[in-house]
Enzyme design. Sequence first.
Site, mmCIF file in Angstrom:
data_model
loop_
_atom_site.group_PDB
_atom_site.id
_atom_site.type_symbol
_atom_site.label_atom_id
_atom_site.label_comp_id
_atom_site.label_asym_id
_atom_site.label_seq_id
_atom_site.Cartn_x
_atom_site.Cartn_y
_atom_site.Cartn_z
ATOM 1 N N ILE A 99 0.874 -1.177 0.000
ATOM 2 C CA ILE A 99 0.000 0.000 0.000
ATOM 3 C C ILE A 99 0.907 1.222 0.000
ATOM 4 C CG2 ILE A 99 -1.703 1.313 1.311
ATOM 5 C CD1 ILE A 99 -2.835 -1.367 2.270
ATOM 6 N N LEU A 100 0.727 2.095 -0.952
ATOM 7 C CA LEU A 100 1.626 3.225 -1.153
ATOM 8 C C LEU A 100 1.141 4.432 -0.351
ATOM 9 C CD1 LEU A 100 1.963 2.539 -4.931
ATOM 10 C CD2 LEU A 100 3.834 2.413 -3.263
ATOM 11 N N HIS A 116 -6.515 -4.610 -10.555
ATOM 12 C CA HIS A 116 -7.072 -5.251 -9.358
ATOM 13 C C HIS A 116 -7.951 -6.411 -9.808
ATOM 14 C CE1 HIS A 116 -8.568 -5.529 -5.248
ATOM 15 N NE2 HIS A 116 -9.793 -5.610 -5.758
ATOM 16 N N GLU A 150 -6.987 6.752 -2.254
ATOM 17 C CA GLU A 150 -7.887 5.765 -1.647
ATOM 18 C C GLU A 150 -7.662 4.406 -2.318
ATOM 19 O OE1 GLU A 150 -11.983 6.808 -1.983
ATOM 20 O OE2 GLU A 150 -12.656 5.168 -0.674
ATOM 21 N N THR A 179 -6.043 -14.575 -16.978
ATOM 22 C CA THR A 179 -5.959 -14.629 -18.451
ATOM 23 C C THR A 179 -6.492 -13.329 -19.058
ATOM 24 O OG1 THR A 179 -6.240 -17.015 -18.395
ATOM 25 C CG2 THR A 179 -6.704 -15.930 -20.495
#
Length: 195
Positions: A99-100, A116, A150, A179
């Site tokens: 998490i940045l 994601h 966020e 895939t």
Amino acid sequence: KNIVILISGGGSNMAAIVRTAQAQNWAKQFNAQVSAVISNKADAKGLVFAKEHSIATAVIDHKAFADQPQPREAFDAALMAEIDKHQPHLVVLAGFMRILTPGFVANYEGRLLNIHPSLLPAFPGLHTHERAIEAGCKFAGATVHRVTAELDHGPILAQAIVPVLPDDTADTLAARVLTQEHLIYPKAVAELLAK
Ligand code: GRF
């Protein structure tokens, strides 16, 4: 236009982007190339692929900053220093499991992407396939999005959808989604380069 890709593990999404860049000749088409693959894990398998494709690699081990007063900020600062050596046009998170900090995100605002493994805004966070199966979803998928402060909530650039089958496990569903990730991520990057 330099593309820097951040990975933490297998790097299959990174590999798909590298392969597409070569196949579609992004160097000629967009004056763009994948100039570095950076990982927070020294044993990330994707680093081997990058080296085999003559792409610069670096490891910034997040554990090396654990004793700092602000470990996250210190790690991100070291990561930014490495990334900025390449003056990136795009920073692509691909299976990057950190998490940045808001400072990192702000520094790359507008040129930071992530993929994601869910149909955001459904299932932000981890264990997305288990949760989709648990919820009885008939469909699942992946989302390419711009990264904002966020977690897993930035503007959506692309999505792919797959059926959830009655006998699916998290692994069988993950494989089907992956895939599709390998198709939509390179395509989304190419579309941004074409702009
Ligand atoms: C996969 O679960 C993928 O859905 C997500 O990160 C994980 C590893 O991806 N983006 P990769 O093979 O390291 O690109």
